[in-house]
Enzyme design. Structure first.
Site, mmCIF file in Angstrom:
data_model
loop_
_atom_site.group_PDB
_atom_site.id
_atom_site.type_symbol
_atom_site.label_atom_id
_atom_site.label_comp_id
_atom_site.label_asym_id
_atom_site.label_seq_id
_atom_site.Cartn_x
_atom_site.Cartn_y
_atom_site.Cartn_z
ATOM 1 N N ALA A 195 47.691 60.933 27.450
ATOM 2 C CA ALA A 195 47.376 59.598 26.937
ATOM 3 C C ALA A 195 46.264 58.950 27.747
ATOM 4 O O ALA A 195 45.297 58.401 27.189
ATOM 5 C CB ALA A 195 48.628 58.724 26.952
ATOM 6 N N SER A 208 57.115 60.624 30.882
ATOM 7 C CA SER A 208 56.945 61.961 30.317
ATOM 8 C C SER A 208 55.590 62.553 30.675
ATOM 9 O O SER A 208 54.667 61.855 31.127
ATOM 10 C CB SER A 208 57.097 61.934 28.788
ATOM 11 O OG SER A 208 55.871 61.645 28.153
ATOM 12 N N VAL A 209 55.462 63.841 30.419
ATOM 13 C CA VAL A 209 54.216 64.566 30.646
ATOM 14 C C VAL A 209 53.083 64.021 29.788
ATOM 15 O O VAL A 209 51.896 64.156 30.134
ATOM 16 C CB VAL A 209 54.428 66.080 30.363
ATOM 17 C CG1 VAL A 209 54.664 66.320 28.879
ATOM 18 C CG2 VAL A 209 53.271 66.924 30.866
ATOM 19 N N LYS A 210 53.425 63.372 28.678
ATOM 20 C CA LYS A 210 52.409 62.886 27.757
ATOM 21 C C LYS A 210 51.580 61.740 28.333
ATOM 22 O O LYS A 210 50.521 61.398 27.795
ATOM 23 C CB LYS A 210 53.052 62.453 26.439
ATOM 24 C CG LYS A 210 53.751 63.574 25.686
ATOM 25 C CD LYS A 210 52.783 64.664 25.274
ATOM 26 C CE LYS A 210 53.456 65.698 24.382
ATOM 27 N NZ LYS A 210 52.521 66.739 23.938
ATOM 28 N N ASP A 211 52.038 61.136 29.416
ATOM 29 C CA ASP A 211 51.235 60.102 30.068
ATOM 30 C C ASP A 211 49.883 60.656 30.511
ATOM 31 O O ASP A 211 48.857 59.960 30.460
ATOM 32 C CB ASP A 211 51.962 59.550 31.298
ATOM 33 C CG ASP A 211 53.204 58.758 30.947
ATOM 34 O OD1 ASP A 211 53.440 58.516 29.745
ATOM 35 O OD2 ASP A 211 53.932 58.389 31.876
#
Length: 456
Positions: free
Chosen positions: A50, A44-47
């Site tokens: 993070a 996901s884009v959240k990598d």
């Protein structure tokens, strides 16, 4: 051309491709590309956020060797933190609402995260609220560090540094419109602000119909990782610091049904199995594209894959139970085709007298729900009440004191035989359409004999 060679999994975060939509864009003038963020290492884009948040915390000394990464999330940010944290040697504790897709929870545990579930739909002040619980655990855990994706400036900065430059280079500076959903605000705010500094780029935020970001009432919706739910009893409801409202030129609202159908069309017509927030953004982009010309280039941020939602948006049974799929399925007539009784929503703050007047002679239960306007979402229904149960009760009594257990419910897209089975001995069932109680179906309407169960 061979693929890239990475020295670690962290190098596989970012540099995602653009994929042009072909079939869903027929009749539209501009070119529409998806930024394929599901191709990040953790899916996901959240990598991106993070990795940036952990690196910034290491640099500042807030996260030290042997520390514990803590966060409250609907899943994707937690997966990114668990991936990055695990590789760098940190333990990860992730607080998730109990509405999170089972696939995401399984992925978090697969990456070694400790998962702490908490009820969804709580007031912002409730200590069990996902953000409050995460903050408390971080404070109480030796070496604990709260990632705080909603307020951590490293979140939008990650997109300034990576996502925006990638889009600009990939389009040769020809991008004219960026479309992205609004969750923490980091992706849209960071990417949008940076692109606007590079050229005249229109930035469009996309939000679920009822989400507070786009002007909705904040009532529940069925898309994960996007939007802003507001409990009606919440006193102070600050929006995330990372959501810079000045970046978005407009916010487009998309209803849940459109999101679900768009997700299915993307999978079946474009070969793209995408999550709900991606489908919401695509639906918004298709709407915006109607007013654009052939020289426009639209880039849509597609945050994650649909593999994390196979038990939801791509499951016919789940969609039919919630009334999002209502077309015939070859198994006989559907409940939604029957004559339904209009059922009022009794609000929890009402008196018995007011409820009695609203119920009239309704031959079945009405939902007692939290104080909002409009149809009731199942997650906000506190119980049920019938006219018969209120007979002889003082008019000024609080009606919620007389609420009983909820009756069975059936989706408008489910078959009559399914409804008969689910009804059992109950006298009536609520019918759900588009995730809201839309009416009441009685035993008689289903062709069943009168119930043997007590009326109240």
């Amino acid at each position: 051309m061979p693929g890239a060679v990475h020295e670690s999994v962290l190098d596989a975060i970012g540099a995602t491709p653009l994929i042009r939509l072909r079939r869903l864009t027929e009749g539209l003038a501009p070119r529409i590309y998806l930024k394929a963020e599901w191709q990040n290492a953790g899916g996901s884009v959240k990598d991106r956020a993070a990795l940036a948040m952990i690196r910034a915390a290491e640099a500042s000394g807030d996260l030290r060797p042997g520390g514990v990464v803590v966060e409250g999330t609907s899943g994707n940010t937690g997966i990114g933190l668990a991936l990055v944290g695990g590789f760098l040697g940190y333990r990860t504790v992730i607080v998730v609402p109990d509405t999170t897709a089972a696939e995401k929870i399984a992925a978090l545990r697969a990456y070694g995260a400790e998962v702490v579930p908490t009820p969804g739909g709580l007031t912002r002040e409730d200590p069990r609220h996902v953000n409050n619980l995460a903050a408390r655990l971080a404070a109480e855990t030796p070496g604990g560090w709260l990632a705080d994706q909603y307020g951590n400036p490293a979140n939008p900065q990650a997109h300034r540094d990576t996502t925006a430059p990638e889009i600009w280079e990939q389009t040769g500076g020809r991008v004219t419109c960026l479309v992205a959903g609004i969750g923490t605000g980091g992706t849209l705010s960071g990417t949008g602000a940076a692109l606007k500094e590079l050229g005249p780029v229109r930035v469009v935020g996309v939000d679920p119909e009822t989400s507070a970001y786009g002007g909705g009432d904040g009532s529940p919706y069925y898309v994960e990782a996007i939007g802003h739910y507001r409990h009606p009893d919440t006193v102070d409801d600050p929006w995330p610091a990372n959501w810079d409202r000045a970046v978005a030129d407009e916010v487009v609202r998309v209803d849940d049904r459109t999101t679900m159908l768009t997700a299915r069309h993307l999978a079946r017509e474009e070969g793209l199995l995408l999550g709900g927030s991606s489908a919401t953004a695509v639906a918004g982009a298709l709407r915006v594209a109607r007013d654009l010309g052939p020289d426009d280039v639209v880039v849509v941020i597609a945050p994650d894959s649909g593999r994390a939602y196979l038990s939801k948006y791509f499951d016919d049974g789940w969609l039919r139970r919630l009334g999002f799929l209502t077309e015939a399925d070859g198994q006989g007539p559907l409940v939604g085709e029957l004559p339904l009784l209009e059922v009022p929503v009794v609000r929890a703050s009402w008196t018995v007298g007011r409820a009695r007047a609203a119920l009239g002679e309704l031959p079945g239960p009405a939902p007692v729900a939290r104080d909002r306007e409009g149809p009731a979402a199942p997650s906000e229904i506190l119980g049920a009440v019938t006219a018969g149960a209120l007979e002889g009760v003082a008019d000024d009594d609080p009606v919620r004191d007389h609420a009983t257990a909820q009756p069975p419910s059936v989706g408008a897209g489910e078959g009559i035989e399914t409804a008969r089975e689910r009804l059992g001995d109950a006298g009536a069932a609520w019918v759900v359409r588009d995730g809201r109680v839309a009416g009441l179906v009685t035993r008689a309407a289903l062709g069943l004999p009168e119930s043997l169960a007590p009326a109240d």
